[in-house]
Design a protein around this motif. Sequence first.
Motif, PDB file in Angstrom:
ATOM      1  N   VAL A 157     -30.795  21.854  -6.264  1.00 20.47           N
ATOM      2  CA  VAL A 157     -31.992  22.707  -6.367  1.00 20.47           C
ATOM      3  C   VAL A 157     -31.622  24.060  -6.985  1.00 20.47           C
ATOM      4  O   VAL A 157     -30.453  24.431  -7.045  1.00 20.47           O
ATOM      5  N   TYR A 158     -32.660  24.787  -7.389  1.00 20.00           N
ATOM      6  CA  TYR A 158     -32.482  26.184  -7.749  1.00 20.00           C
ATOM      7  C   TYR A 158     -32.655  26.969  -6.450  1.00 20.00           C
ATOM      8  O   TYR A 158     -33.773  27.335  -6.077  1.00 20.00           O
TER       9      TYR A 158
ATOM     10  N   ASP B   9     -25.722  24.081 -10.204  1.00 24.06           N
ATOM     11  CA  ASP B   9     -26.252  22.920 -10.923  1.00 24.06           C
ATOM     12  C   ASP B   9     -27.379  23.343 -11.862  1.00 24.06           C
ATOM     13  O   ASP B   9     -27.527  22.786 -12.947  1.00 24.06           O
ATOM     14  N   GLY B  10     -28.157  24.363 -11.487  1.00 29.25           N
ATOM     15  CA  GLY B  10     -29.159  24.883 -12.406  1.00 29.25           C
ATOM     16  C   GLY B  10     -28.474  25.599 -13.554  1.00 29.25           C
ATOM     17  O   GLY B  10     -28.791  25.388 -14.729  1.00 29.25           O
TER      18      GLY B  10
ATOM     19  N   GLU C 137     -21.180  24.530  -7.892  1.00 33.75           N
ATOM     20  CA  GLU C 137     -21.588  24.421  -6.487  1.00 33.75           C
ATOM     21  C   GLU C 137     -22.960  23.735  -6.502  1.00 33.75           C
ATOM     22  O   GLU C 137     -23.984  24.363  -6.750  1.00 33.75           O
TER      23      GLU C 137
HETATM   24 MG   LIG Z   1     -28.353  24.861  -7.249  1.00 38.01          MG
END
Ligand SMILES: [Mg+2]
Length: 351
Positions: free
Chosen positions: A142-143, A112-113, A138
């Motif tokens: 969060v990172y 997502d990052g 995936e």
């Molecule tokens: Mg992530």
Amino acid sequence: MTYIAKPRLHHPTLETNKVGYTRRDYEGKVSTLCAGCGHDSISAAIVQACWELDIEPHRVAKLSGIGCSSKTPDYFLGASHGFNTVHGRMPSVLTGANLANRELLYLGVSGDGDSASIGLGQFAHAMRRGVRMAYIVENNGVYGLTKGQFSATADSGSKSKKGVVNHDSPVDLVAMALQLGATYVARGFSGNKDQLVPLVKGAITHGGAAFIDVVSPCVAFNNHPGSTKSYDYIREHNEAVSRIDFISGRDEITVAYAPGEVVDVRQHDGTILRLRSLHSDYDPTDRYAAMAYMQHHQARGEIVTGLLYVDPLATDLHTALNTSDKPLNALGPDTLCPGAVALSKINAALR
Ligand SMILES: [Mg+2]
Ligand SMILES: Cc1ncc(C[n+]2csc(CCOP(=O)(O)OP(=O)(O)O)c2C)c(N)n1
Ligand code: SF4
């Protein structure tokens, strides 16, 4: 220690698929991710999907960016082509590889990052151009690799492990993929392998840009009360649109469900996505209805999973550009260079 190689030996009676490979042949190195990380379950689903599809591993090219999620291609399909790109740049490298060699099956793996922050522009253009690939994000909100900062997909109001509240609006990659023209759009959950394996199989065999957002809890930084990407939260708020079966063109097709409950979607290559609709009004071939359905349920705090939209007759970037059937990387100089006479004619036409 960056990786652990798996022992090559395996039991001689392991089941093989139609092209003679065992599931072990689709695995990679031993994962170094945290125990319980959702990303490892997605790797397992990819291994299962490729084994069931009877894909020869050398026909797959797996590309990723940077992040825990982007490390995962090291943990599956160890005998396939692989390219770990710069953060957020997987889609453009994949597009180039795909244009050079259309004969491979492309698997884009991202986080997502990687896709909703630094790579958002890259993600958007790969979707709208219809690059043929299975693009899997995936999504843990969060990172993970850089120790748990909120990513752009974190829901407004959700809390970090230390109790900080996120006030920014989330980027919804599924909504964006639908709006941008992706022709296969799904959302899965790493904790639901029965749903995820057929979704991955459908994406790999799809004829255009296929996108799957897989909610994948980060057990180290985003699996606490107050998170909307934790195992407990997803299990409590999941709303599945359909149950999907994947039927390859070679298998015998049988219908065992009552009429009205089943939608068979035949893809261009003859494979069939059989959707057992849980909601009689859900039509997986209506892009705008899919958007409205998702937003309606999102407003009620529900996370819709399943195959949300598919255009079974989708075409891809090669069709749009009218490229040659023979892969560009297999064409010789005689074909690639038109010669001085042809170039003079082109130049004259432009004067
Ligand atoms: Mg992530
Ligand atoms: C150009 C660049 N900027 C920032 C970073 C630092 N960085 C590494 S991974 C990452 C975020 C990864 O998050 P995500 O894609 O969600 O993957 P996850 O680890 O959560 O699976 C960042 C910001 C980097 N490697 N390169
Ligand atoms: S930090 Fe999070 S995303 Fe990274 S391996 Fe651990 S659980 Fe998975």
